[in-house]
Design a protein around this motif. Structure first.
Motif, short mmCIF file in Angstrom:
data_model
loop_
_atom_site.label_atom_id
_atom_site.label_comp_id
_atom_site.label_asym_id
_atom_site.label_seq_id
_atom_site.Cartn_x
_atom_site.Cartn_y
_atom_site.Cartn_z
N VAL A 129 -8.79 23.38 43.74
CA VAL A 129 -8.27 22.82 44.99
C VAL A 129 -9.18 23.26 46.14
O VAL A 129 -9.48 24.44 46.30
N THR A 130 -9.61 22.28 46.90
CA THR A 130 -10.55 22.50 48.00
C THR A 130 -9.93 22.00 49.30
O THR A 130 -9.45 20.88 49.36
N PRO A 131 -9.96 22.84 50.34
CA PRO A 131 -9.49 22.35 51.64
C PRO A 131 -10.57 21.51 52.30
O PRO A 131 -11.76 21.83 52.20
N HIS A 188 -5.53 19.66 51.28
CA HIS A 188 -5.99 20.39 50.09
C HIS A 188 -6.03 19.39 48.95
O HIS A 188 -5.01 18.76 48.64
N SER A 246 -11.26 30.96 54.19
CA SER A 246 -10.58 30.51 52.98
C SER A 246 -10.94 31.39 51.79
O SER A 246 -11.98 32.05 51.79
N THR A 302 -5.76 28.62 46.34
CA THR A 302 -6.57 28.58 47.55
C THR A 302 -5.71 28.90 48.76
O THR A 302 -4.62 28.37 48.91
N HIS A 353 -2.20 27.13 48.35
CA HIS A 353 -2.15 25.85 47.64
C HIS A 353 -2.65 26.10 46.23
O HIS A 353 -3.77 26.59 46.06
N VAL A 371 -1.68 19.69 43.29
CA VAL A 371 -1.73 20.87 44.15
C VAL A 371 -0.41 21.00 44.91
O VAL A 371 0.06 20.05 45.52
N SER A 396 -6.15 28.93 52.92
CA SER A 396 -7.09 28.56 53.97
C SER A 396 -6.44 28.68 55.33
O SER A 396 -5.24 28.42 55.49
#
Lengths: 220, 220
Positions: free
Chosen positions: A53-55, A42, B109, B87, B42, B53, B89
């Motif tokens: 926040v991006t996975p 993440h 997600s 987030t 997260h 994060v 996921s």
């Protein structure tokens, strides 16, 4: 900033683990093992002043952690050259204690801070993508329809040096207040793990294509 | 900002899914199901101007998602009243395609944006913590050593309204370029799932304490 004996290995102030300091690790073998066990990261970054926040998939080679994406994607554009925080976490279990205050989560996690750098050399990009693909199935890259120049160009790869990094590991039974061990309630751990199932072939596979050896794939 | 038919349900510009727009969902049943399936979130926030994060437990009730922590912790202090991105996921599988460019990840997600608000009412805090504890094992809260006032005071609970939120879901076999289906390589999915193991009692449990019913706990 206060320091404690547990901060000794912290490479910078922001990497110091403040909560549950006794769970902190700053050594590379611990950090690398967690990064290598979990391909999902993440990544936190700023976009128009807001934290996002991006996975995404990550993979490690030596002292660097890599991720990739479409070079016109929001995350790739916003993170190139920018300060990011990359976190990898693995949930290992729920810890049921004798008081709510001591409930916990068994886990392994890593945080890496730094400026994301783009991989610009085309051969290096191909080498890194080959490595990513082959981490799922050995030698799979060579069996694929070859990557085209426009595909390689449309793919950005970013990386972060594993310099400012910390890990946190919690395992084992609950840690209750000493006086609470006399309280007659069950305590323990509900273990959680990631498992890999049997490969599911695409219904459109050509007759007779050989399944790759996916038996070596481990996660968690 | 460009829009497309897929943006129709997006509640704000920053929630629009830009990559793989056909995987975007903005409806609450899809969003809620993902939040309810995975207790780890997260959370991205700013600390001294830098994005961070942090993984933490989350739980949902109605239109809000909650998380908790020590009220003197970095994450709790930095997120109260601040813009955050939460987030959740879930990794469902690796998708092996016929070209490297179409490799993908099956996943679910959710991203929720907004300002984190503190729960300040003490009874409401206790009610929410009770709900969290009982989500692991039914009625477990009442069996614990009762929470003390200092423990409740030391615990902060923050929440986010599920307003600006989006989900992304990818499932099923690879989607290759039509011309690549004639390429003779195996393609398919390597499924990954979270599994809950048998409960591990604390070696310090008192003789005869009854194990809670953990059989209903689901994850992923």
């Amino acid at each position: 900033m206060t320091t404690s004996p547990h901060d000794a290995g912290a490479p910078s102030a922001r990497t110091i683990v403040n909560r549950y300091r006794h769970l902190a690790h700053y050594d590379r073998p611990t950090i690398d093992a967690i990064l290598d066990a979990m391909p999902v990261a993440h990544i936190a970054y700023l976009h128009e002043g807001q934290p996002i926040v991006t996975p995404t998939l990550q993979w490690r080679e030596g002292d660097r952690v890599y991720w990739h994406g479409a070079n016109n994607g929001r995350m790739m554009r916003a993170t190139e050259g920018a300060d990011v925080c990359l976190t990898v976490s693995i949930l290992d279990g729920l810890v049921l204690a004798r008081s709510a205050f001591n409930f916990n989560v068994n886990h392994r996690s890593v945080m890496v801070f730094g400026k994301a750098e783009a991989v610009t050399d085309r051969e290096e990009k191909v080498r890194l993508l080959t490595r990513l693909i082959n981490s799922f199935a050995p030698n799979q890259w060579d069996k694929l329809r070859p990557a085209t120049a426009p595909e390689i160009n449309a793919t950005a790869i970013l990386s972060l040096k594993i310099g400012e990094a910390s890990a946190k590991v919690r395992s084992g039974p609950p840690e209750d207040n000493e006086g609470d061990y006399a309280h007659p309630v069950w305590a323990g751990v509900l273990p959680i793990r990631l498992t890999v199932g049997a490969a599911e072939p695409d219904p459109r596979n050509l007759p007779g294509v050989a399944a790759p050896d996916l038996s070596g794939y481990r996660i968690g």
